[in-house]
Motif scaffolding. Structure first.
Motif, PDB file in Angstrom:
ATOM      1  N   PHE A 128       1.995 -44.261  41.750  1.00 50.28           N
ATOM      2  CA  PHE A 128       1.601 -43.794  40.423  1.00 50.28           C
ATOM      3  C   PHE A 128       0.445 -42.810  40.520  1.00 50.28           C
ATOM      4  CE2 PHE A 128       4.228 -47.020  38.528  1.00 50.28           C
ATOM      5  CZ  PHE A 128       4.453 -46.584  37.235  1.00 50.28           C
ATOM      6  N   LYS A 129      -0.555 -43.149  41.349  1.00 50.19           N
ATOM      7  CA  LYS A 129      -1.723 -42.276  41.479  1.00 50.19           C
ATOM      8  C   LYS A 129      -1.353 -40.935  42.103  1.00 50.19           C
ATOM      9  CE  LYS A 129      -5.118 -46.024  41.799  1.00 50.19           C
ATOM     10  NZ  LYS A 129      -6.134 -46.696  42.650  1.00 50.19           N
ATOM     11  N   ASP A 130      -0.411 -40.950  43.059  1.00 50.73           N
ATOM     12  CA  ASP A 130      -0.011 -39.708  43.716  1.00 50.73           C
ATOM     13  C   ASP A 130       0.792 -38.807  42.782  1.00 50.73           C
ATOM     14  OD1 ASP A 130      -1.259 -40.543  46.004  1.00 50.73           O
ATOM     15  OD2 ASP A 130       0.566 -41.285  46.974  1.00 50.73           O
ATOM     16  N   ARG A 131       1.653 -39.397  41.997  1.00 50.19           N
ATOM     17  CA  ARG A 131       2.537 -38.605  41.126  1.00 50.19           C
ATOM     18  C   ARG A 131       1.862 -38.218  39.817  1.00 50.19           C
ATOM     19  NH1 ARG A 131       7.954 -38.256  42.278  1.00 50.19           N
ATOM     20  NH2 ARG A 131       8.646 -39.420  44.114  1.00 50.19           N
ATOM     21  N   PHE A 132       0.925 -39.030  39.367  1.00 46.65           N
ATOM     22  CA  PHE A 132       0.245 -38.738  38.103  1.00 46.65           C
ATOM     23  C   PHE A 132      -1.257 -38.708  38.362  1.00 46.65           C
ATOM     24  CE2 PHE A 132       4.201 -40.925  37.079  1.00 46.65           C
ATOM     25  CZ  PHE A 132       4.780 -40.034  36.201  1.00 46.65           C
ATOM     26  N   THR A 133      -1.708 -37.638  38.996  1.00 46.69           N
ATOM     27  CA  THR A 133      -3.126 -37.467  39.278  1.00 46.69           C
ATOM     28  C   THR A 133      -3.876 -37.124  37.996  1.00 46.69           C
ATOM     29  OG1 THR A 133      -2.849 -35.115  39.750  1.00 46.69           O
ATOM     30  CG2 THR A 133      -2.575 -36.644  41.586  1.00 46.69           C
ATOM     31  N   GLU A 134      -5.187 -37.133  38.063  1.00 46.03           N
ATOM     32  CA  GLU A 134      -5.994 -36.808  36.885  1.00 46.03           C
ATOM     33  C   GLU A 134      -5.730 -35.372  36.425  1.00 46.03           C
ATOM     34  OE1 GLU A 134     -10.090 -37.571  37.506  1.00 46.03           O
ATOM     35  OE2 GLU A 134      -9.827 -39.699  37.979  1.00 46.03           O
ATOM     36  N   VAL A 135      -5.551 -34.458  37.389  1.00 44.50           N
ATOM     37  CA  VAL A 135      -5.290 -33.060  37.027  1.00 44.50           C
ATOM     38  C   VAL A 135      -3.945 -32.934  36.327  1.00 44.50           C
ATOM     39  CG1 VAL A 135      -4.936 -30.728  37.925  1.00 44.50           C
ATOM     40  CG2 VAL A 135      -6.712 -32.193  38.900  1.00 44.50           C
ATOM     41  N   THR A 136      -2.916 -33.592  36.881  1.00 45.78           N
ATOM     42  CA  THR A 136      -1.586 -33.541  36.283  1.00 45.78           C
ATOM     43  C   THR A 136      -1.589 -34.153  34.888  1.00 45.78           C
ATOM     44  OG1 THR A 136      -0.586 -33.710  38.476  1.00 45.78           O
ATOM     45  CG2 THR A 136       0.829 -34.184  36.592  1.00 45.78           C
ATOM     46  N   THR A 137      -2.247 -35.294  34.752  1.00 48.83           N
ATOM     47  CA  THR A 137      -2.317 -35.963  33.454  1.00 48.83           C
ATOM     48  C   THR A 137      -3.000 -35.075  32.419  1.00 48.83           C
ATOM     49  OG1 THR A 137      -2.430 -38.123  34.553  1.00 48.83           O
ATOM     50  CG2 THR A 137      -3.130 -38.017  32.255  1.00 48.83           C
ATOM     51  N   ASP A 138      -4.121 -34.481  32.801  1.00 55.37           N
ATOM     52  CA  ASP A 138      -4.851 -33.599  31.890  1.00 55.37           C
ATOM     53  C   ASP A 138      -4.004 -32.385  31.524  1.00 55.37           C
ATOM     54  OD1 ASP A 138      -7.242 -32.958  30.447  1.00 55.37           O
ATOM     55  OD2 ASP A 138      -7.637 -31.406  31.938  1.00 55.37           O
ATOM     56  N   LEU A 139      -3.238 -31.874  32.492  1.00 48.45           N
ATOM     57  CA  LEU A 139      -2.382 -30.720  32.262  1.00 48.45           C
ATOM     58  C   LEU A 139      -1.325 -31.025  31.208  1.00 48.45           C
ATOM     59  CD1 LEU A 139      -2.145 -27.866  33.607  1.00 48.45           C
ATOM     60  CD2 LEU A 139      -0.286 -28.819  34.964  1.00 48.45           C
ATOM     61  N   LEU A 140      -0.680 -32.181  31.331  1.00 46.85           N
ATOM     62  CA  LEU A 140       0.380 -32.545  30.394  1.00 46.85           C
ATOM     63  C   LEU A 140      -0.165 -32.842  29.004  1.00 46.85           C
ATOM     64  CD1 LEU A 140       2.503 -34.832  32.751  1.00 46.85           C
ATOM     65  CD2 LEU A 140       3.059 -32.529  31.983  1.00 46.85           C
ATOM     66  N   ILE A 141      -1.327 -33.480  28.939  1.00 46.55           N
ATOM     67  CA  ILE A 141      -1.932 -33.777  27.636  1.00 46.55           C
ATOM     68  C   ILE A 141      -2.310 -32.481  26.923  1.00 46.55           C
ATOM     69  CG2 ILE A 141      -3.947 -34.800  26.518  1.00 46.55           C
ATOM     70  CD1 ILE A 141      -3.834 -37.031  28.589  1.00 46.55           C
ATOM     71  N   CYS A 142      -2.829 -31.515  27.687  1.00 44.78           N
ATOM     72  CA  CYS A 142      -3.173 -30.211  27.087  1.00 44.78           C
ATOM     73  C   CYS A 142      -1.924 -29.499  26.583  1.00 44.78           C
ATOM     74  CB  CYS A 142      -3.889 -29.339  28.112  1.00 44.78           C
ATOM     75  SG  CYS A 142      -5.553 -29.910  28.526  1.00 44.78           S
ATOM     76  N   MET A 143      -0.814 -29.637  27.300  1.00 40.80           N
ATOM     77  CA  MET A 143       0.447 -29.051  26.849  1.00 40.80           C
ATOM     78  C   MET A 143       0.867 -29.604  25.490  1.00 40.80           C
ATOM     79  SD  MET A 143       2.937 -29.028  30.166  1.00 40.80           S
ATOM     80  CE  MET A 143       4.345 -29.066  29.044  1.00 40.80           C
ATOM     81  N   ALA A 144       0.744 -30.929  25.355  1.00 44.24           N
ATOM     82  CA  ALA A 144       1.197 -31.596  24.139  1.00 44.24           C
ATOM     83  C   ALA A 144       0.401 -31.181  22.913  1.00 44.24           C
ATOM     84  CB  ALA A 144       1.124 -33.107  24.315  1.00 44.24           C
ATOM     85  N   ALA A 145      -0.770 -30.591  23.113  1.00 46.20           N
ATOM     86  CA  ALA A 145      -1.617 -30.200  21.976  1.00 46.20           C
ATOM     87  C   ALA A 145      -0.986 -29.082  21.156  1.00 46.20           C
ATOM     88  CB  ALA A 145      -2.991 -29.763  22.472  1.00 46.20           C
ATOM     89  N   LEU A 146      -0.010 -28.365  21.719  1.00 44.43           N
ATOM     90  CA  LEU A 146       0.649 -27.281  20.987  1.00 44.43           C
ATOM     91  C   LEU A 146       1.955 -27.713  20.334  1.00 44.43           C
ATOM     92  CD1 LEU A 146       0.182 -24.122  23.250  1.00 44.43           C
ATOM     93  CD2 LEU A 146      -0.776 -24.531  21.001  1.00 44.43           C
ATOM     94  N   SER A 147       2.292 -28.979  20.429  1.00 48.64           N
ATOM     95  CA  SER A 147       3.557 -29.459  19.876  1.00 48.64           C
ATOM     96  C   SER A 147       3.635 -29.193  18.371  1.00 48.64           C
ATOM     97  CB  SER A 147       3.704 -30.957  20.137  1.00 48.64           C
ATOM     98  OG  SER A 147       4.867 -31.459  19.514  1.00 48.64           O
ATOM     99  N   PRO A 148       4.760 -28.604  17.876  1.00 46.06           N
ATOM    100  CA  PRO A 148       4.873 -28.278  16.447  1.00 46.06           C
ATOM    101  C   PRO A 148       5.300 -29.445  15.566  1.00 46.06           C
ATOM    102  CG  PRO A 148       6.818 -27.514  17.624  1.00 46.06           C
ATOM    103  CD  PRO A 148       5.907 -28.109  18.665  1.00 46.06           C
ATOM    104  N   ILE A 149       5.445 -30.639  16.131  1.00 47.57           N
ATOM    105  CA  ILE A 149       5.909 -31.794  15.360  1.00 47.57           C
ATOM    106  C   ILE A 149       4.910 -32.118  14.244  1.00 47.57           C
ATOM    107  CG2 ILE A 149       6.457 -34.254  15.506  1.00 47.57           C
ATOM    108  CD1 ILE A 149       7.347 -33.805  18.363  1.00 47.57           C
ATOM    109  N   ASP A 150       5.454 -32.434  13.056  1.00 45.73           N
ATOM    110  CA  ASP A 150       4.638 -32.789  11.876  1.00 45.73           C
ATOM    111  C   ASP A 150       3.600 -31.716  11.556  1.00 45.73           C
ATOM    112  OD1 ASP A 150       6.006 -35.175  11.608  1.00 45.73           O
ATOM    113  OD2 ASP A 150       4.583 -36.296  12.836  1.00 45.73           O
ATOM    114  N   SER A 151       4.072 -30.466  11.555  1.00 37.71           N
ATOM    115  CA  SER A 151       3.196 -29.331  11.220  1.00 37.71           C
ATOM    116  C   SER A 151       1.948 -29.294  12.102  1.00 37.71           C
ATOM    117  CB  SER A 151       2.801 -29.381   9.735  1.00 37.71           C
ATOM    118  OG  SER A 151       3.941 -29.247   8.923  1.00 37.71           O
TER     119      SER A 151
END
Length: 271
Positions: A103-126
């Motif tokens: 889990f730690k190798d596949r979901f590092t802190e950098v990867t996790t932060d990267l994906l969370i930042c991506m989700a911030a642009l999601s157009p769901i619910d305006s």
């Protein structure tokens, strides 16, 4: 193993979905890691209680954990460890450590932060989950694509962009970034917000390792076999579409396919 697989089964099935809610997935990653760590730290006693209950129910003689461990592959050789050490440290803890480390190798802190930042642009619910700081933080990870001046402009442009998009009725029903970026081009919004659109293109490239994409690469091995080693790119592409989009092709009847081939060329007999 049944307990470990039970903890990871829900997470595994979630990752196989074609459409991912990244924020929920990352939350599930953290929850699964915590449960595995909790099982490693405090799960041994409860496991031994289940083993004792099973042995008593089925009249199975239970090992005395304080006795020396005997390796059945070489019973005459002294192991110098107890049954407790072998089964708890060498088996129980080792398997859980492998899982947690994976889990730690596949979901590092950098990867996790990267994906969370991506989700911030999601157009769901305006754009309910929009957070200006997260896209800016993600853009800083790409210094070759965003200069220092563009980073400053992006921060200001995001405020105008989110206000402009939220007030546009054409974007109310958009549910994913792919459709959203296409609609931006269609409505010429990408010209009004060039840095945001550039950022969107980067974000759309990132999820190239989702389960649906990996399935496509795995399918190539099934389609392009040793007997088809000279298959052309176009024919391979056509075969891949038929193989991957099975759900779509199941809705097409054989009669329609036959009729299509019949109309492509004059034939001596009716197919």
């Amino acid at each position: 193993m049944l307990h470990i697989l039970g903890l990871t089964a829900n997470f595994s099935l979630t990752l196989q979905h074609k459409d991912q809610d990244i924020l929920n997935v990352m939350s599930l990653v953290e929850s699964t890691k915590r449960e595995l760590q909790k099982l490693r730290d405090d799960g041994w006693d409860s496991l031994m209680a289940k083993v004792a209950s099973f042995c008593k129910k089925h009249n199975v003689e239970m090992l005395i954990m304080e006795e020396n461990f005997v390796d059945l592959r070489n019973p005459r050789k002294r192991t110098n460890i107890s049954n407790m050490h072998h089964y708890k440290v060498n088996c129980f803890c080792t398997v859980l450590d492998f899982q947690i480390q994976e889990f730690k190798d596949r979901f590092t802190e950098v990867t996790t932060d990267l994906l969370i930042c991506m989700a911030a642009l999601s157009p769901i619910d305006s754009f309910h989950g929009f957070d200006k700081d997260k896209p800016v933080r993600l853009a800083k990870l790409y210094p070759d694509d965003f200069s220092y001046g563009e980073l400053l402009s992006l921060e200001q442009q995001l405020d105008i962009y989110i206000d402009n998009i939220r007030r546009d009725e054409r974007f109310k029903s958009v549910e994913n970034l792919g459709d959203f970026s296409c609609l931006m081009v269609k409505t010429q919004k990408h010209l009004a917000h060039p840095l945001v659109y550039k950022f969107l293109k980067l974000v759309l490239i990132l999820p190239v390792a989702t389960a649906s994409v990996e399935r496509c690469f795995s399918a190539i091995k099934l389609v392009k076999t040793a007997a088809r080693n000279r298959i052309g790119d176009q024919f391979l592409s056509d075969c891949m579409v038929c193989f991957i989009e099975k759900e779509l092709f199941d809705s097409i009847s054989n009669e329609k396919v036959i009729k299509k081939f019949q109309m492509m060329n004059e034939r001596r007999v009716v197919l």
